[in-house]
Design a protein around this motif. Sequence first.
Motif, PDB file in Angstrom:
ATOM      1  N   THR A   1       0.830  -1.205   0.000  1.00 47.89           N
ATOM      2  CA  THR A   1       0.000   0.000   0.000  1.00 47.89           C
ATOM      3  C   THR A   1       0.862   1.252   0.000  1.00 47.89           C
ATOM      4  N   ARG A   2       1.902   1.261   0.826  1.00 52.25           N
ATOM      5  CA  ARG A   2       2.802   2.422   0.871  1.00 52.25           C
ATOM      6  C   ARG A   2       3.515   2.609  -0.465  1.00 52.25           C
ATOM      7  N   LEU A   3       3.971   1.505  -1.046  1.00 55.40           N
ATOM      8  CA  LEU A   3       4.643   1.600  -2.342  1.00 55.40           C
ATOM      9  C   LEU A   3       3.695   2.115  -3.413  1.00 55.40           C
ATOM     10  N   ARG A   4       2.445   1.665  -3.371  1.00 54.95           N
ATOM     11  CA  ARG A   4       1.464   2.134  -4.351  1.00 54.95           C
ATOM     12  C   ARG A   4       1.229   3.630  -4.213  1.00 54.95           C
ATOM     13  N   ASP A   5       1.094   4.106  -2.977  1.00 52.98           N
ATOM     14  CA  ASP A   5       0.853   5.534  -2.755  1.00 52.98           C
ATOM     15  C   ASP A   5       2.037   6.368  -3.238  1.00 52.98           C
ATOM     16  N   ARG A   6       3.248   5.905  -2.942  1.00 55.21           N
ATOM     17  CA  ARG A   6       4.437   6.641  -3.392  1.00 55.21           C
ATOM     18  C   ARG A   6       4.547   6.611  -4.905  1.00 55.21           C
ATOM     19  N   PHE A   7       4.275   5.452  -5.479  1.00 55.55           N
ATOM     20  CA  PHE A   7       4.319   5.323  -6.933  1.00 55.55           C
ATOM     21  C   PHE A   7       3.309   6.251  -7.585  1.00 55.55           C
ATOM     22  N   TYR A   8       2.127   6.360  -6.979  1.00 59.45           N
ATOM     23  CA  TYR A   8       1.086   7.218  -7.526  1.00 59.45           C
ATOM     24  C   TYR A   8       1.506   8.683  -7.477  1.00 59.45           C
ATOM     25  N   VAL A   9       2.061   9.131  -6.337  1.00 63.52           N
ATOM     26  CA  VAL A   9       2.464  10.531  -6.188  1.00 63.52           C
ATOM     27  C   VAL A   9       3.578  10.882  -7.164  1.00 63.52           C
ATOM     28  N   ILE A  10       4.602  10.021  -7.241  1.00 59.39           N
ATOM     29  CA  ILE A  10       5.730  10.284  -8.139  1.00 59.39           C
ATOM     30  C   ILE A  10       5.265  10.287  -9.600  1.00 59.39           C
ATOM     31  N   SER A  11       4.426   9.323  -9.950  1.00 60.72           N
ATOM     32  CA  SER A  11       3.934   9.241 -11.327  1.00 60.72           C
ATOM     33  C   SER A  11       3.056  10.439 -11.674  1.00 60.72           C
ATOM     34  N   LEU A  12       2.240  10.864 -10.718  1.00 58.62           N
ATOM     35  CA  LEU A  12       1.380  12.017 -10.959  1.00 58.62           C
ATOM     36  C   LEU A  12       2.215  13.268 -11.191  1.00 58.62           C
ATOM     37  N   ALA A  13       3.256  13.451 -10.364  1.00 55.06           N
ATOM     38  CA  ALA A  13       4.129  14.621 -10.526  1.00 55.06           C
ATOM     39  C   ALA A  13       4.840  14.585 -11.877  1.00 55.06           C
ATOM     40  N   ALA A  14       5.377  13.407 -12.226  1.00 56.01           N
ATOM     41  CA  ALA A  14       6.060  13.282 -13.512  1.00 56.01           C
ATOM     42  C   ALA A  14       5.093  13.495 -14.672  1.00 56.01           C
ATOM     43  N   GLY A  15       3.868  12.969 -14.533  1.00 48.76           N
ATOM     44  CA  GLY A  15       2.879  13.143 -15.584  1.00 48.76           C
ATOM     45  C   GLY A  15       2.498  14.599 -15.783  1.00 48.76           C
ATOM     46  N   LEU A  16       2.345  15.341 -14.687  1.00 52.13           N
ATOM     47  CA  LEU A  16       2.004  16.761 -14.787  1.00 52.13           C
ATOM     48  C   LEU A  16       3.113  17.540 -15.476  1.00 52.13           C
ATOM     49  N   ILE A  17       4.354  17.234 -15.114  1.00 52.21           N
ATOM     50  CA  ILE A  17       5.494  17.937 -15.731  1.00 52.21           C
ATOM     51  C   ILE A  17       5.527  17.669 -17.232  1.00 52.21           C
ATOM     52  N   ILE A  18       5.353  16.413 -17.617  1.00 53.35           N
ATOM     53  CA  ILE A  18       5.407  16.072 -19.038  1.00 53.35           C
ATOM     54  C   ILE A  18       4.204  16.646 -19.787  1.00 53.35           C
ATOM     55  N   MET A  19       3.034  16.686 -19.145  1.00 54.40           N
ATOM     56  CA  MET A  19       1.869  17.272 -19.805  1.00 54.40           C
ATOM     57  C   MET A  19       2.050  18.775 -20.017  1.00 54.40           C
ATOM     58  N   LEU A  20       2.701  19.451 -19.054  1.00 54.15           N
ATOM     59  CA  LEU A  20       3.006  20.870 -19.245  1.00 54.15           C
ATOM     60  C   LEU A  20       3.966  21.056 -20.413  1.00 54.15           C
ATOM     61  N   ALA A  21       4.964  20.165 -20.471  1.00 51.35           N
ATOM     62  CA  ALA A  21       5.902  20.223 -21.603  1.00 51.35           C
ATOM     63  C   ALA A  21       5.186  19.940 -22.911  1.00 51.35           C
ATOM     64  N   LEU A  22       4.251  18.981 -22.875  1.00 53.07           N
ATOM     65  CA  LEU A  22       3.469  18.653 -24.067  1.00 53.07           C
ATOM     66  C   LEU A  22       2.667  19.857 -24.538  1.00 53.07           C
ATOM     67  N   HIS A  23       1.991  20.512 -23.598  1.00 53.68           N
ATOM     68  CA  HIS A  23       1.210  21.704 -23.944  1.00 53.68           C
ATOM     69  C   HIS A  23       2.100  22.787 -24.546  1.00 53.68           C
ATOM     70  N   SER A  24       3.267  22.994 -23.941  1.00 47.55           N
ATOM     71  CA  SER A  24       4.174  24.034 -24.425  1.00 47.55           C
ATOM     72  C   SER A  24       4.668  23.737 -25.839  1.00 47.55           C
ATOM     73  N   ILE A  25       5.046  22.469 -26.085  1.00 46.98           N
ATOM     74  CA  ILE A  25       5.588  22.108 -27.400  1.00 46.98           C
ATOM     75  C   ILE A  25       4.516  22.223 -28.479  1.00 46.98           C
ATOM     76  N   ILE A  26       3.311  21.709 -28.193  1.00 43.98           N
ATOM     77  CA  ILE A  26       2.246  21.796 -29.198  1.00 43.98           C
ATOM     78  C   ILE A  26       1.899  23.254 -29.475  1.00 43.98           C
ATOM     79  N   SER A  27       1.783  24.049 -28.405  1.00 41.60           N
ATOM     80  CA  SER A  27       1.447  25.457 -28.580  1.00 41.60           C
ATOM     81  C   SER A  27       2.502  26.180 -29.406  1.00 41.60           C
TER      82      SER A  27
END
Length: 283
Positions: A164-190
Amino acid sequence: MRKILYFIVEAFRGFYQAKLMTFVSIMTITATLFLICGVFIGLMNIDEVLRRTSDSADVVVYLSESASVDSSAHASLIDTVSKMSGVKGIFFISKDSAWTVFETLYGREMLEAVNENPFPASLNILLHENSQSPDAVAALREKILALSGIVDIRYSKEWLDTITRLRDRFYVISLAAGLIIMLALHSIISNTIKLTIYARRDLVRNMHYVGATDLFIKMPFLLEGMLQGLIGSVLCICAMVAARVFLAHISINWYFSYLPLIILIGVYFGWLGSWLAVRKFLV
């Protein structure tokens, strides 16, 4: 029909005029969607493991070889342990049953190199909720270890808590990485769409002069972004299929029934980036 054909032709012209940026944009969409799919598959498989684990026993008592084969010995252990404080239920798992359970969960392939049954017999114990604290389990553990015929005791909730702890940490790290990449995606497309508009600024200006509406001017750029998202999502699906083939030896549920959503997400990403870029540029 002429308008639709014009929009399509202009969209592909934008592809040609900004080849490098378009390629980078498509690859970014592919990588972002692949990351999102990886996070989704990882979380769903971890949840599946948690559900299986939560349905298992709270405490597992492993028996010695002599107690495993002696029916009177393990029957006496069951009777003694079932009367201990905090024990809600108890059932015996033989060596053969343990082999069958492992084979069902993980497949026969993992046991092909084993000549004999390596699994010990065990007593699987269910505890009352108020007896699942670390102190209560430790006290029960000491009582059980004092009995003869006991090899080891495992508290399965420790494994559950760890997962459970590993899942929660994995979720937080993945969410942060996903947000960063989505911001980069938005910037590149724009930026890609902005460069495309800038390259055709004279055409856009002349279209304004002759009375073209904003929607008529914006539509080719919006379609261009959506095409980038479509291509990126298709490449992501290809990458997911390749990953499944490459990792075929690992027992993973890939949830491929959700793949059509990747197309919708990719097209949406492309449309959103294009719409924001066009809106700011043509204001």
